[in-house]
Design a protein around this motif. Structure first.
Motif, mmCIF file in Angstrom:
data_model
loop_
_atom_site.group_PDB
_atom_site.id
_atom_site.type_symbol
_atom_site.label_atom_id
_atom_site.label_comp_id
_atom_site.label_asym_id
_atom_site.label_seq_id
_atom_site.Cartn_x
_atom_site.Cartn_y
_atom_site.Cartn_z
ATOM 1 N N LEU A 20 40.902 38.674 35.905
ATOM 2 C CA LEU A 20 39.698 37.857 35.982
ATOM 3 C C LEU A 20 39.307 37.381 34.586
ATOM 4 C CD1 LEU A 20 37.307 39.874 34.834
ATOM 5 C CD2 LEU A 20 37.425 40.798 37.140
ATOM 6 N N ARG A 21 38.550 36.317 34.541
ATOM 7 C CA ARG A 21 38.119 35.729 33.270
ATOM 8 C C ARG A 21 36.693 36.202 32.969
ATOM 9 N NH1 ARG A 21 41.562 31.972 31.338
ATOM 10 N NH2 ARG A 21 43.180 31.255 32.787
ATOM 11 N N PRO A 22 36.505 36.866 31.822
ATOM 12 C CA PRO A 22 35.184 37.418 31.498
ATOM 13 C C PRO A 22 34.306 36.432 30.732
ATOM 14 C CG PRO A 22 36.765 38.152 29.870
ATOM 15 C CD PRO A 22 37.531 37.274 30.840
ATOM 16 N N LEU A 23 33.011 36.660 30.829
ATOM 17 C CA LEU A 23 32.040 35.847 30.120
ATOM 18 C C LEU A 23 30.836 36.735 29.801
ATOM 19 C CD1 LEU A 23 31.853 32.748 29.424
ATOM 20 C CD2 LEU A 23 30.363 32.554 31.420
ATOM 21 N N PRO A 24 30.453 36.841 28.529
ATOM 22 C CA PRO A 24 29.261 37.640 28.212
ATOM 23 C C PRO A 24 28.009 36.976 28.767
ATOM 24 C CG PRO A 24 30.091 36.515 26.245
ATOM 25 C CD PRO A 24 31.105 36.320 27.324
ATOM 26 N N SER A 25 27.027 37.765 29.144
ATOM 27 C CA SER A 25 25.817 37.241 29.778
ATOM 28 C C SER A 25 25.020 36.330 28.854
ATOM 29 C CB SER A 25 24.932 38.401 30.247
ATOM 30 O OG SER A 25 24.574 39.226 29.145
ATOM 31 N N THR A 26 25.278 36.414 27.544
ATOM 32 C CA THR A 26 24.562 35.569 26.592
ATOM 33 C C THR A 26 25.196 34.183 26.449
ATOM 34 O OG1 THR A 26 25.874 36.600 24.828
ATOM 35 C CG2 THR A 26 23.675 37.515 25.243
ATOM 36 N N SER A 27 26.359 33.964 27.062
ATOM 37 C CA SER A 27 26.989 32.649 27.027
ATOM 38 C C SER A 27 26.110 31.630 27.754
ATOM 39 C CB SER A 27 28.368 32.693 27.691
ATOM 40 O OG SER A 27 29.228 33.562 27.001
ATOM 41 N N THR A 28 26.292 30.376 27.441
ATOM 42 C CA THR A 28 25.498 29.335 28.081
ATOM 43 C C THR A 28 26.150 28.858 29.378
ATOM 44 O OG1 THR A 28 26.603 27.541 26.896
ATOM 45 C CG2 THR A 28 24.670 28.553 25.836
ATOM 46 N N ILE A 62 28.239 42.556 35.489
ATOM 47 C CA ILE A 62 26.950 42.512 36.165
ATOM 48 C C ILE A 62 26.877 41.415 37.234
ATOM 49 C CG2 ILE A 62 25.696 43.505 34.237
ATOM 50 C CD1 ILE A 62 24.885 40.706 33.391
ATOM 51 N N GLY A 63 27.977 40.693 37.415
ATOM 52 C CA GLY A 63 27.982 39.669 38.443
ATOM 53 C C GLY A 63 29.075 38.644 38.209
ATOM 54 N N LYS A 64 29.063 37.585 39.001
ATOM 55 C CA LYS A 64 30.023 36.512 38.825
ATOM 56 C C LYS A 64 29.343 35.179 39.091
ATOM 57 C CE LYS A 64 32.082 36.088 43.445
ATOM 58 N NZ LYS A 64 33.345 36.101 44.193
ATOM 59 N N VAL A 65 29.893 34.124 38.517
ATOM 60 C CA VAL A 65 29.325 32.789 38.699
ATOM 61 C C VAL A 65 30.421 31.836 39.142
ATOM 62 C CG1 VAL A 65 27.494 33.148 37.011
ATOM 63 C CG2 VAL A 65 29.662 32.158 36.274
ATOM 64 N N THR A 66 30.024 30.808 39.873
ATOM 65 C CA THR A 66 30.924 29.760 40.332
ATOM 66 C C THR A 66 30.267 28.408 40.072
ATOM 67 O OG1 THR A 66 30.010 29.591 42.564
ATOM 68 C CG2 THR A 66 31.684 31.303 42.192
ATOM 69 N N ILE A 67 31.008 27.350 40.337
ATOM 70 C CA ILE A 67 30.456 26.006 40.215
ATOM 71 C C ILE A 67 29.243 25.847 41.131
ATOM 72 C CG2 ILE A 67 30.888 23.593 40.797
ATOM 73 C CD1 ILE A 67 32.001 24.263 38.137
ATOM 74 N N VAL A 68 29.275 26.495 42.281
ATOM 75 C CA VAL A 68 28.153 26.398 43.217
ATOM 76 C C VAL A 68 26.881 26.938 42.578
ATOM 77 C CG1 VAL A 68 27.294 27.036 45.490
ATOM 78 C CG2 VAL A 68 29.723 26.584 45.165
ATOM 79 N N VAL A 91 23.927 32.044 30.794
ATOM 80 C CA VAL A 91 24.573 32.087 32.106
ATOM 81 C C VAL A 91 24.000 33.200 32.981
ATOM 82 C CG1 VAL A 91 26.443 33.676 31.481
ATOM 83 C CG2 VAL A 91 26.844 31.889 33.197
ATOM 84 N N SER A 92 23.346 34.172 32.376
ATOM 85 C CA SER A 92 22.748 35.270 33.156
ATOM 86 C C SER A 92 21.681 34.763 34.120
ATOM 87 C CB SER A 92 22.141 36.315 32.219
ATOM 88 O OG SER A 92 21.161 35.726 31.378
#
Length: 384
Positions: A20-28, A62-68, A91-92
């Protein structure tokens, strides 16, 4: 048969899964969009409590995000007037709020030695996705250390359903019983009228996101005309937001249809944005090849099974609707359809659900992967 199922670990479903591709919650939010653009076909990004590549402090998913999620966020009332500010938000903010502390997490981490039935129980408790450490080449699990972006993978409801489907004959006669007799048809589902604002459909998707289903588009008589699905929206990008903010549910389906917006609807969106003085949305529409953004996502995606388009089914003349929408036709079954037939439909179209309709296409309900898993889980329990 129960012994065979219990002998499998959840890590068995990780074979062949990409990290999976990670992203820190502080990313935009904009940073997440950049990754979606670079990684064609990437359905979701994992969000971590801190920088997942930093060795100084441990990080937790802590979760995941999608285009939706991005589309829902951009179309919120407080973001429509200024989407550029929304894109620079952390992004959080895309993650569900933790207003209910007792609610089960939508993303649940499992030990690789957890059983398949443990995974089923997590899904039935409300988990949308499972995150599992990948085994190293020598068969052991990676040394536990701050996440490096290559140790975990997603396990979805579809993965678990496919596992059970490979042994479906062992569940006989249950899979060959009708949906109606199994009491598996859910009568509570999200729907909007064809003429309702598309925003109401997106709000419904956001509210029912944990179910990974779609929003039914119906006529005044409750007959199914089409759907606005997570699958279709995930093939688009942020430049769809202006259309969602201005069109009706029916027109949004037509906007996405045929691999890209028709000129008439594109001009309608632009005119309405100008009328409402939504300059930020207008810039979003005209930025990043907006006229071809939907087309490129729908037509240039790889032909792998994970990116298959939803195939059209024979939705005959119904509802005397003002517009016939070809590309957004949902997959349907009937109350008398067997469970195994509906499983085949859902798996072959890469969908987490199948709509249930009467002969006149009046919408009865929906059958979901979670509902299927509950039936199969109960069947396994009866063996012991």
């Amino acid at each position: 048969m129960a012994v065979q199922l219990l002998s499998h670990d959840i890590s068995d479903l990780c074979l062949g899964k990409p990290p999976l591709r990670p992203l820190p919650s502080t990313s935009t939010v904009a940073a997440s969009l950049s990754i979606f653009r670079r990684c064609s076909g990437e359905p979701s990004l994992s969000v971590w409590s801190s920088d997942p590549s930093s060795p100084e402090q441990p990080s937790k998913c802590i979760g995941k995000v999608t285009i939706v999620d991005v589309l829902c966020f951009l179309c919120r009332e407080d973001n429509i007037s200024n989407p550029s500010i929304a894109l620079n938000s952390p992004v959080s903010l895309l993650l569900p709020s933790n207003a209910n502390a007792n609610a089960p997490p939508l993303v649940k981490q499992l030990d690789p030695t957890s059983s398949i039935l443990d995974a089923v129980d997590c899904i039935l408790e409300g988990a949308q996705s499972l995150i599992v450490p990948r085994k190293s080449r020598n068969g052991g699990t990676p040394r536990q250390k701050p996440f490096t972006g290559r140790q975990f993978c997603w396990i979805t409801q579809e993965d678990v359903i496919r596992f059970f489907f490979n042994s479906i004959n062992h569940f006989s006669p249950t899979p060959f019983n009708s949906l109606q007799s199994l009491n598996i048809i859910e009568e509570k589902f999200s729907s909007v009228n064809y003429n309702d604002p598309a925003l109401s459909a997106l709000t419904a998707i956001s509210n029912s996101y944990s179910g990974q289903t779609s929003v039914a588009v119906v006529d005044d008589e409750g007959r199914l005309i089409g759907e606005i699905s997570l699958h279709t929206l995930a093939c688009c990008d942020e430049t769809l937001a202006p259309a969602v903010a201005t069109l009706s549910a029916g027109d949004l389906m037509a906007y996405i249809d045929y691999g890209g917006p028709q000129e008439e609807l594109a001009q309608l969106v632009k005119a309405r944005l100008e009328e409402r003085k939504l300059d930020g949305m207008l810039e979003l529409l005209e930025d990043n090849h907006s006229s071809s953004s939907v087309s490129s996502c729908l037509s240039s995606s790889p032909s792998s099974s994970s990116d298959d388009e939803v195939a059209a089914k024979g939705m005959r003349s119904r509802a005397n609707s003002t517009r016939f929408v070809r590309g957004t036709e949902p997959i349907v079954s009937h109350p008398g359809s067997s469970l195994v037939a509906v499983m085949i439909q859902a798996l072959s179209h890469r969908l987490n659900h199948v709509w249930v309709v009467e002969e006149d296409y009046r919408l009865v309900g929906i059958v979901t992967f979670a509902g299927m898993l509950k039936v199969l889980r109960d069947r396994v329990s009866s063996f012991s």
